[in-house]
Design a protein around this motif. Structure first.
Motif, short mmCIF file in Angstrom:
data_model
loop_
_atom_site.label_atom_id
_atom_site.label_comp_id
_atom_site.label_asym_id
_atom_site.label_seq_id
_atom_site.Cartn_x
_atom_site.Cartn_y
_atom_site.Cartn_z
N GLY A 76 0.79 -1.22 0.00
CA GLY A 76 0.00 0.00 0.00
C GLY A 76 0.82 1.26 0.00
N THR A 77 2.15 1.15 -0.07
CA THR A 77 3.02 2.33 -0.14
C THR A 77 2.94 2.94 -1.53
N PHE A 78 2.92 4.27 -1.58
CA PHE A 78 2.90 4.99 -2.85
C PHE A 78 4.14 5.85 -2.98
N LEU A 79 4.72 5.82 -4.18
CA LEU A 79 5.89 6.63 -4.50
C LEU A 79 5.60 7.38 -5.79
N ARG A 80 5.67 8.72 -5.75
CA ARG A 80 5.32 9.53 -6.91
C ARG A 80 6.52 10.33 -7.41
N LEU A 81 6.55 10.52 -8.71
CA LEU A 81 7.64 11.25 -9.36
C LEU A 81 7.09 12.46 -10.09
N ASP A 82 7.77 13.59 -9.92
CA ASP A 82 7.40 14.81 -10.60
C ASP A 82 8.09 14.87 -11.96
N GLU A 83 7.80 15.89 -12.72
CA GLU A 83 8.41 16.04 -14.03
C GLU A 83 9.93 16.16 -13.92
N TYR A 107 7.92 11.88 -3.92
CA TYR A 107 7.13 11.98 -2.69
C TYR A 107 6.75 10.56 -2.30
N ILE A 108 6.97 10.21 -1.02
CA ILE A 108 6.74 8.84 -0.56
C ILE A 108 5.71 8.83 0.55
N TYR A 135 7.21 11.71 3.39
CA TYR A 135 8.41 12.53 3.20
C TYR A 135 8.72 12.67 1.71
N GLY A 136 9.56 13.63 1.41
CA GLY A 136 9.97 13.87 0.04
C GLY A 136 11.48 13.91 -0.07
N VAL A 137 11.99 13.44 -1.21
CA VAL A 137 13.42 13.46 -1.50
C VAL A 137 13.60 14.13 -2.86
N ASP A 138 14.38 15.20 -2.88
CA ASP A 138 14.63 15.94 -4.11
C ASP A 138 16.12 15.94 -4.43
N VAL A 139 16.43 15.80 -5.71
CA VAL A 139 17.81 15.89 -6.18
C VAL A 139 17.86 17.01 -7.22
N THR A 140 18.63 18.04 -6.91
CA THR A 140 18.73 19.20 -7.79
C THR A 140 19.69 18.93 -8.95
N ARG A 141 19.75 19.87 -9.85
CA ARG A 141 20.66 19.73 -10.99
C ARG A 141 22.12 19.74 -10.55
N ASP A 144 22.62 18.16 -5.42
CA ASP A 144 22.33 18.33 -4.00
C ASP A 144 21.06 17.55 -3.65
N THR A 145 20.94 17.21 -2.37
CA THR A 145 19.78 16.44 -1.91
C THR A 145 19.04 17.22 -0.83
N GLU A 146 17.73 17.27 -0.96
CA GLU A 146 16.88 17.92 0.04
C GLU A 146 15.85 16.90 0.52
N ILE A 147 15.77 16.74 1.84
CA ILE A 147 14.87 15.75 2.44
C ILE A 147 13.85 16.48 3.29
N SER A 148 12.57 16.38 2.93
CA SER A 148 11.49 17.04 3.67
C SER A 148 10.62 15.97 4.32
N VAL A 149 10.44 16.09 5.63
CA VAL A 149 9.64 15.11 6.37
C VAL A 149 8.36 15.80 6.84
N TYR A 150 7.22 15.30 6.37
CA TYR A 150 5.93 15.88 6.72
C TYR A 150 5.30 15.15 7.90
N GLN A 151 5.60 13.88 8.01
CA GLN A 151 5.04 13.07 9.10
C GLN A 151 5.95 11.88 9.33
N GLY A 152 6.10 11.50 10.60
CA GLY A 152 6.99 10.38 10.93
C GLY A 152 8.44 10.84 10.99
N SER A 153 9.35 9.93 10.66
CA SER A 153 10.78 10.25 10.68
C SER A 153 11.52 9.30 9.76
N VAL A 154 12.67 9.75 9.24
CA VAL A 154 13.52 8.93 8.37
C VAL A 154 14.97 9.12 8.78
N ASN A 155 15.80 8.18 8.36
CA ASN A 155 17.23 8.24 8.64
C ASN A 155 17.96 8.66 7.37
#
Length: 664
Positions: A76-83, A107-108, A135-141, A144-155
């Protein structure tokens, strides 16, 4: 000894097939927007992706500009990818998944079931989730990596160490710089879209109890596209209500694609994942096509449960009914036979009978070229192939072509194709550099070494609050999922009779409001209407009190009709209108002479009181109305006080009652 060696060789030979058959149902593409593309081991190049396409280790996904996609895992886990995002699937296990985000945004929505694990690697970091989290994981051009946590926690881990990122925090990672931990800012369009998508997918109510627990994560597909109905001999089945045409049949909207050594059905219908890879199909005359779910504990994914017939000209198939044997290259649960190492000639084909071949329009027949290339070719078959030709044991023995490996046969614009850096990535090399590491204390980037604490800078500020109550509140618990909907408690409350004392109190409270009702007869001058008006008043008075004692007086009415002559005829005319509603008869006679009712209770043997009723009813005008006003309030109080004792007295056998039982 030879037997042992032989068994080992067989197991090694079967291992890849069994592994693929079990992992093919682990992940699928559940949403496609735009020109999303995929590259698999079978295609060897970038091809258009399709909804309900199964995903395996080594598959790569590219989401060009103006596109988005969603991947659903079996838990039931969903993983979405932006453009402008690229994702590689490194590891797929029974309870663990590993992805590599080369670039873009993801976005996970991780369900965090017991024992489950999710790892997402980037060029400079590794992010691991063990419990339910958003949470979300972004990789810039700039990588660089940006990790945003909306709920819960990640390592989160880099070459400098690891740290835990909690809800409401955002971690910025740059190669050669110190990490920074900051509060989350306001949501952007990407986050809002994902939140809306989460709300639409969260099960509004617990999945149907007719669906096996193993398939609960897909319950949303059933709720909006069909209904559960009862079919004799099969129990509760699911009937799709969203069909393309009147001649629709299962396994018709989609195509067979060559994936890892077998033909796998890919449905283009949004709900076409579970019904085509689990369970069986039946046709019920009064319902149409219905899907029969597998039993609990016997839920196995399959490439497509159909029977085959093929010739040099065409290929045909029919959906299997419950209990019918599926012949495939692998084990697909009960009522299936693995023909990988079985001599097919030993199977008695004449005994293979499929129930659905006798259903009109159930058998799908297409040209052999259409089966291979996906391009339409006309073919006309008069006779049912399953009644004329030899049934095939297992999938068609047709060598796939390049187009046969494509889930969708169409051209991709050059501007939408992945850039050169994305095309040059090698999944095998990534997997060697980034192993799957489930242990919390172990390091992913430095294999075999313990993870050390990451040093980072902290930005002060208050995170923007986000309301997740709606999403969390709709998540069903394990107990709720198995419970049927019960509406009995409120029904029992309604069915309980209300005590008589409470009814008396309610009637007394309503009395003051009824004082205004007698004013209505002023507008109605005829005497007959003056009699009808008290009928409405009596309805608002206590029905429960007056009905019982007066019903006993009803049998005496035939005696009133007995007297011959004009008086008897006039009585019949007065009595006929209220005969349609028996309980209201007594009410029509009551209002004009309340004293007469008391006389009946006290002096029932005297029948002389009955003929006097018409005389009391006939007076019309103001005198009768004023008489009603003067007598009714006092009489009601007397009734409410005297009704019960009178009922008790009436229950006792009286001389009159005994006389009723005597022959006339």
């Amino acid at each position: 000894m030879r037997t042992i060696r032989w068994l080992i060789l067989i197991s090694l030979f079967l291992l890849p097939t069994l592994a693929y058959s079990s992992s093919l149902g682990s992940a699928r593409m559940s949403l496609i927007q735009g020109e999303v593309q995929i590259r698999t081991e079978d295609t060897g190049e970038w091809v258009p992706a399709s909804i309900n396409m199964p995903l395996l280790e080594g598959d790569r996904i590219w989401v060009p500009e103006g596109s988005r996609t969603e991947i659903q895992l079996r838990d039931g886990t969903f993983l979405r990818l932006d453009e402008n995002s690229a994702l590689e699937i490194l590891t797929v296990e029974s309870d663990s998944f590993q992805f590599y985000l080369t670039g873009g945004r993801t976005y996970i929505n991780f369900k965090g079931l017991k024992g489950s694990f999710l790892q997402i690697d980037t060029p400079i970091s590794s992010v691991r989730a063990y419990e339910r989290s958003l949470y979300g994981v972004d990789v810039t051009r700039e990588r660089d990596t940006e990790i945003s946590v909306y709920q819960g926690s990640v390592n989160a881990e880099t070459g400098e160490g690891s740290t835990w990122v909690g809800a409401g925090k955002k971690l910025f990672l740059r190669e050669g710089y110190d990490a920074e931990l900051a509060p989350l800012g306001p949501p952007d369009e990407w986050e809002r879209w994902n939140r809306q998508r989460d709300r639409s997918l969260v099960v509004q109510r617990p999945p149907s109890r007719y669906l096996p627990e193993e398939l609960y994560p897909y319950g949303n597909d059933f709720e909006g596209n069909g209904s559960w109905v009862y079919a004799s001999g099969y129990g509760y089945v699911w009937r799709p209500t969203v069909v393309v045409s009147a001649g629709w049949a299962p396994y018709r909207v989609g195509r067979w694609v060559w994936i890892r050594g077998d033909y796998v059905w890919i449905s283009y219908e949004p709900w076409g994942w579970v019904p085509y890879h689990y369970g069986r199909w039946i046709f019920v005359t009064s319902l149409g096509w219905c899907w029969v779910p597998p039993t609990r504990g016997a839920v196995y994914w399959g490439p497509g449960f159909v029977g085959w017939v093929y010739t040099p000209t065409y290929v045909s198939w029919v959906p299997l009914a419950p209990g019918e044997i599926y012949y495939g290259y692998g084990y697909y649960g009960p009522h299936s036979v693995n023909i990988t190492n079985i001599n097919i000639t030993n199977i008695q084909i004449q005994k293979v009978v499929y129930k659905n071949i006798h259903v009109q329009n159930a058998v799908t027949v297409i040209h052999r070229d259409t089966f291979l290339t996906g391009k339409k070719a006309d073919i006309k078959i008069r006779d049912n192939p399953f009644l004329k030709e030899k049934i095939s044991i297992g999938r068609p023995d047709i060598k796939p072509e390049k187009a046969t490996r494509m889930p969708v046969v169409k051209e991709i614009p050059q501007a939408k194709r992945p850039p050169e850096p994305i095309r040059e990535i090698r999944v095998k090399e990534l997997k060697e550099k980034r192993p799957l590491v489930k242990e919390k204390e172990a390091s992913v980037l430095k294999s075999g070494a313990p993870s050390r604490e990451m040093q980072y800078k902290t930005r002060e500020g208050k995170p923007v609050e986000r309301d997740f109550e709606k999403v969390e509140g709709r998540k069903p618990t394990e107990r709720e999922l198995g419970k049927p909907k019960e509406t009995k408690p409120p029904e029992r409350r309604i069915e309980k009779p209300e005590p008589i004392e409470k009814r008396d109190q309610k009637i007394k409270e309503i009395k003051p409001l009824e004082k205004t009702i007698p004013e209505r007869p002023k507008e109605i001058k005829p005497s007959e209407r003056g009699v009808d008006k008290p009928e409405a008043i009596e309805k608002r008075d206590s029905k429960a009190k007056e009905m019982k004692p007066l019903e006993k007086a009803v049998p005496e009415r035939p005696k009133e009709i007995k007297p011959p002559g004009k008086e008897g005829i006039e009585r019949q005319r007065e009595i006929k209108p209220p005969e349609k509603v028996t309980p209201e008869r007594s009410k029509e006679i009551k209002p004009p002479s309340k004293e007469g009712i008391e006389r009946q209770r006290e002096f029932k043997p005297q029948e002389r009181t009955i003929p006097e009723r018409p005389k009391e009813v006939k007076p019309s005008g103001k005198e009768s109305i004023e008489r009603q006003r003067e007598t009714k309030p006092a009489e009601r109080q007397e009734r409410l006080q005297d009704t019960r004792p009178q009922e008790k007295e009436m229950d006792k056998p009286s001389p009159v009652d005994r006389g009723k039982g005597e022959p006339k």
